[in-house]
Write a protein that holds these residues in place. Structure first.
Motif, PDB file in Angstrom:
ATOM      1  N   ILE A   1      10.920  19.182 -10.347  1.00 56.87           N
ATOM      2  CA  ILE A   1       9.955  18.284 -10.976  1.00 56.87           C
ATOM      3  C   ILE A   1       9.182  18.901 -12.141  1.00 56.87           C
ATOM      4  O   ILE A   1       8.619  18.181 -12.968  1.00 56.87           O
ATOM      5  CB  ILE A   1       8.945  17.744  -9.935  1.00 56.87           C
ATOM      6  N   ALA A   2       9.150  20.244 -12.235  1.00 54.93           N
ATOM      7  CA  ALA A   2       8.354  20.871 -13.298  1.00 54.93           C
ATOM      8  C   ALA A   2       9.005  22.108 -13.889  1.00 54.93           C
ATOM      9  O   ALA A   2       8.339  22.877 -14.589  1.00 54.93           O
ATOM     10  CB  ALA A   2       6.959  21.216 -12.768  1.00 54.93           C
ATOM     11  N   GLY A   3      10.279  22.313 -13.622  1.00 55.75           N
ATOM     12  CA  GLY A   3      10.963  23.498 -14.120  1.00 55.75           C
ATOM     13  C   GLY A   3      11.116  23.548 -15.628  1.00 55.75           C
ATOM     14  O   GLY A   3      11.447  24.599 -16.187  1.00 55.75           O
ATOM     15  N   ASP A   4      10.854  22.423 -16.298  1.00 57.14           N
ATOM     16  CA  ASP A   4      10.905  22.402 -17.760  1.00 57.14           C
ATOM     17  C   ASP A   4       9.568  22.800 -18.383  1.00 57.14           C
ATOM     18  O   ASP A   4       9.454  22.897 -19.597  1.00 57.14           O
ATOM     19  CB  ASP A   4      11.312  21.017 -18.256  1.00 57.14           C
ATOM     20  N   ARG A   5       8.551  23.039 -17.527  1.00 54.81           N
ATOM     21  CA  ARG A   5       7.226  23.355 -18.031  1.00 54.81           C
ATOM     22  C   ARG A   5       6.778  24.770 -17.713  1.00 54.81           C
ATOM     23  O   ARG A   5       5.924  25.336 -18.395  1.00 54.81           O
ATOM     24  CB  ARG A   5       6.203  22.365 -17.455  1.00 54.81           C
ATOM     25  N   ALA A   6       7.313  25.330 -16.644  1.00 57.14           N
ATOM     26  CA  ALA A   6       6.894  26.667 -16.214  1.00 57.14           C
ATOM     27  C   ALA A   6       8.021  27.303 -15.408  1.00 57.14           C
ATOM     28  O   ALA A   6       9.007  26.644 -15.067  1.00 57.14           O
ATOM     29  CB  ALA A   6       5.616  26.575 -15.376  1.00 57.14           C
ATOM     30  N   SER A   7       7.870  28.588 -15.116  1.00 57.24           N
ATOM     31  CA  SER A   7       8.838  29.300 -14.279  1.00 57.24           C
ATOM     32  C   SER A   7       8.319  29.362 -12.851  1.00 57.24           C
ATOM     33  O   SER A   7       7.158  29.715 -12.627  1.00 57.24           O
ATOM     34  CB  SER A   7       9.062  30.720 -14.809  1.00 57.24           C
ATOM     35  N   PHE A   8       9.181  29.030 -11.903  1.00 58.17           N
ATOM     36  CA  PHE A   8       8.814  29.026 -10.486  1.00 58.17           C
ATOM     37  C   PHE A   8       9.694  30.014  -9.728  1.00 58.17           C
ATOM     38  O   PHE A   8      10.915  30.043  -9.916  1.00 58.17           O
ATOM     39  CB  PHE A   8       9.015  27.634  -9.876  1.00 58.17           C
ATOM     40  N   THR A   9       9.069  30.806  -8.869  1.00 62.66           N
ATOM     41  CA  THR A   9       9.836  31.698  -8.013  1.00 62.66           C
ATOM     42  C   THR A   9       9.033  31.929  -6.741  1.00 62.66           C
ATOM     43  O   THR A   9       7.971  31.340  -6.536  1.00 62.66           O
ATOM     44  CB  THR A   9      10.168  33.017  -8.731  1.00 62.66           C
ATOM     45  N   ARG A  10       9.541  32.801  -5.874  1.00 65.38           N
ATOM     46  CA  ARG A  10       8.793  33.137  -4.667  1.00 65.38           C
ATOM     47  C   ARG A  10       9.222  34.518  -4.177  1.00 65.38           C
ATOM     48  O   ARG A  10      10.349  34.963  -4.414  1.00 65.38           O
ATOM     49  CB  ARG A  10       8.992  32.086  -3.583  1.00 65.38           C
ATOM     50  N   SER A  11       8.301  35.167  -3.457  1.00 59.35           N
ATOM     51  CA  SER A  11       8.602  36.472  -2.872  1.00 59.35           C
ATOM     52  C   SER A  11       8.039  36.603  -1.468  1.00 59.35           C
ATOM     53  O   SER A  11       8.232  37.617  -0.819  1.00 59.35           O
ATOM     54  CB  SER A  11       8.037  37.593  -3.755  1.00 59.35           C
ATOM     55  N   SER A  12       7.365  35.573  -1.003  1.00 60.52           N
ATOM     56  CA  SER A  12       6.743  35.586   0.314  1.00 60.52           C
ATOM     57  C   SER A  12       7.645  34.911   1.336  1.00 60.52           C
ATOM     58  O   SER A  12       8.421  34.011   0.995  1.00 60.52           O
ATOM     59  CB  SER A  12       5.403  34.840   0.261  1.00 60.52           C
ATOM     60  N   PRO A  13       7.565  35.289   2.600  1.00 61.69           N
ATOM     61  CA  PRO A  13       8.319  34.598   3.644  1.00 61.69           C
ATOM     62  C   PRO A  13       7.745  33.219   3.958  1.00 61.69           C
ATOM     63  O   PRO A  13       8.369  32.431   4.663  1.00 61.69           O
ATOM     64  CB  PRO A  13       8.198  35.531   4.855  1.00 61.69           C
ATOM     65  N   THR A  14       6.549  32.915   3.434  1.00 57.50           N
ATOM     66  CA  THR A  14       5.944  31.603   3.631  1.00 57.50           C
ATOM     67  C   THR A  14       6.226  30.716   2.415  1.00 57.50           C
ATOM     68  O   THR A  14       6.775  31.170   1.416  1.00 57.50           O
ATOM     69  CB  THR A  14       4.426  31.738   3.831  1.00 57.50           C
ATOM     70  N   ALA A  15       5.809  29.459   2.495  1.00 60.15           N
ATOM     71  CA  ALA A  15       6.003  28.525   1.378  1.00 60.15           C
ATOM     72  C   ALA A  15       4.939  28.782   0.325  1.00 60.15           C
ATOM     73  O   ALA A  15       3.982  28.016   0.160  1.00 60.15           O
ATOM     74  CB  ALA A  15       5.958  27.091   1.887  1.00 60.15           C
ATOM     75  N   LEU A  16       5.085  29.873  -0.387  1.00 57.79           N
ATOM     76  CA  LEU A  16       4.141  30.308  -1.412  1.00 57.79           C
ATOM     77  C   LEU A  16       4.895  30.491  -2.727  1.00 57.79           C
ATOM     78  O   LEU A  16       5.722  31.405  -2.851  1.00 57.79           O
ATOM     79  CB  LEU A  16       3.475  31.621  -0.999  1.00 57.79           C
ATOM     80  N   LEU A  17       4.629  29.610  -3.674  1.00 60.41           N
ATOM     81  CA  LEU A  17       5.292  29.677  -4.973  1.00 60.41           C
ATOM     82  C   LEU A  17       4.466  30.481  -5.962  1.00 60.41           C
ATOM     83  O   LEU A  17       3.230  30.472  -5.916  1.00 60.41           O
ATOM     84  CB  LEU A  17       5.499  28.271  -5.534  1.00 60.41           C
ATOM     85  N   GLU A  18       5.148  31.172  -6.870  1.00 55.18           N
ATOM     86  CA  GLU A  18       4.511  31.926  -7.933  1.00 55.18           C
ATOM     87  C   GLU A  18       4.939  31.293  -9.250  1.00 55.18           C
ATOM     88  O   GLU A  18       6.133  31.227  -9.558  1.00 55.18           O
ATOM     89  CB  GLU A  18       4.920  33.392  -7.850  1.00 55.18           C
ATOM     90  N   ILE A  19       3.967  30.812 -10.006  1.00 57.79           N
ATOM     91  CA  ILE A  19       4.218  29.998 -11.198  1.00 57.79           C
ATOM     92  C   ILE A  19       3.764  30.766 -12.437  1.00 57.79           C
ATOM     93  O   ILE A  19       2.597  31.133 -12.573  1.00 57.79           O
ATOM     94  CB  ILE A  19       3.461  28.658 -11.095  1.00 57.79           C
ATOM     95  N   SER A  20       4.705  31.011 -13.343  1.00 54.47           N
ATOM     96  CA  SER A  20       4.438  31.769 -14.561  1.00 54.47           C
ATOM     97  C   SER A  20       4.779  30.927 -15.782  1.00 54.47           C
ATOM     98  O   SER A  20       5.299  29.817 -15.676  1.00 54.47           O
ATOM     99  CB  SER A  20       5.282  33.053 -14.583  1.00 54.47           C
ATOM    100  N   GLY A  21       4.487  31.481 -16.955  1.00 55.35           N
ATOM    101  CA  GLY A  21       4.850  30.817 -18.191  1.00 55.35           C
ATOM    102  C   GLY A  21       6.349  30.583 -18.265  1.00 55.35           C
ATOM    103  O   GLY A  21       7.143  31.341 -17.705  1.00 55.35           O
ATOM    104  N   LEU A  22       6.742  29.535 -18.940  1.00 56.10           N
ATOM    105  CA  LEU A  22       8.153  29.178 -19.042  1.00 56.10           C
ATOM    106  C   LEU A  22       8.961  30.351 -19.611  1.00 56.10           C
ATOM    107  O   LEU A  22       8.626  30.893 -20.662  1.00 56.10           O
ATOM    108  CB  LEU A  22       8.323  27.944 -19.937  1.00 56.10           C
TER     109      LEU A  22
END
Length: 280
Positions: free
Chosen positions: A181-202
């Motif tokens: 839904i927003a991958g064209d606006r920012a970069s999304f990734t994760r490194s936690s075993p929980t549902a925790l997203l890390e959102i950076s500049g595109l």
């Protein structure tokens, strides 16, 4: 997928890039004596060592005591380059506040129950519903819209990343939804075993910033060996000439790496470094 003992290595290794949590660090967040010795030996052999992590600079004390020449770190998944010798930020790739506000709004609508934290160059702040940061007692607690508000454009501290936590979704499902839904606006990734997203500049990633740092040093991807264990390592593992997923790695990291090594608790990084040095 080949193992740590038979996966091809570069003809010449000039730089080692390693993630920290789940990779270089043991599960108790410490470095083994074997790993410390391997890092020191790599440096003595003239190989640069870069710590490449999702952690902010203020959480790098875990490796600062073992820093010798290898004092460079890529933090916040590529949003910042830091010199650990004086704990300073050298480069910042910020997330624009307007874009961050847009992403927050989209995720609130698509994933009810989500809560946010905002990581600035000066520290982290979070919403009342967000899991509290016990390592950051001075954080401001307020809604993300207030945390991201800027009275005068360009005057507030840069945003390194926004974190989004969901109490019910599975981690990979939450990541897939956000990218859709927003991958064209920012970069999304994760490194936690929980549902925790890390959102950076595109376009910001560990790989892009590592590539920039290597280019400054005249080092090509074929001369780099990388280590990682989670989705935020995928681009870096794919970019490096040789890369190793940890034995405890997420399937996406396993698929991206050219080889697999032992787990973080079994000194998987040190095993490969020792092999690199033995081949020189």
């Amino acid at each position: 997928m080949t193992s740590a003992t038979d996966s091809p290595l570069p003809a010449v290794t000039r730089l080692i890039a390693t993630d920290l949590d789940g990779t270089l660090l043991r599960d108790d967040k410490t470095l083994s004596d074997r790993t410390i010795a391997a890092l020191s030996a790599a440096e003595e052999a003239g190989i640069e060592v870069f710590f490449v992590t999702g952690r902010p600079l203020r959480w790098m004390e875990v490796v600062s005591p073992v820093v010798q020449g290898h004092g460079m770190a890529i933090c916040a998944n590529g949003a910042a380059v830091a010199d650990l010798h004086d704990a300073s930020l050298v480069t910042v790739h910020p997330l624009g506040r307007e874009i961050a506000l847009d992403v927050v709004a989209v995720l609130r609508d698509a994933a009810p129950g989500v809560s946010f934290a905002v990581e600035l160059t000066t520290g982290i702040h979070y919403e009342p519903a967000y899991p509290p940061f016990h390592m950051d007692p001075g954080a401001t607690v307020a809604v993300a819209e207030k945390l991201l508000h800027e009275e005068v454009p360009g005057t507030a501290a840069p945003v390194l990343k926004v974190l989004a936590h969901h109490p019910e979704m599975t981690p990979d499902a939450f990541l897939a939804l956000a990218r859709d839904i927003a991958g064209d606006r920012a970069s999304f990734t994760r490194s936690s075993p929980t549902a925790l997203l890390e959102i950076s500049g595109l376009g910001v990633s560990k790989a892009r910033t590592l590539a920039e740092c290597c280019a400054e040093r005249g080092i090509g991807p074929a001369e780099v060996v990388a280590f990682g264990d989670m989705p935020n390592d995928v681009e870096m593992l794919s970019w490096a000439g040789a890369s190793f997923a940890m034995g405890n790695a997420h399937p996406a990291a396993m698929a991206a790496a050219s080889g697999v090594t032992l787990t973080n608790d079994e000194d998987g990084v040190a095993v490969v470094i020792e092999r690199i040095l033995a081949a020189r």
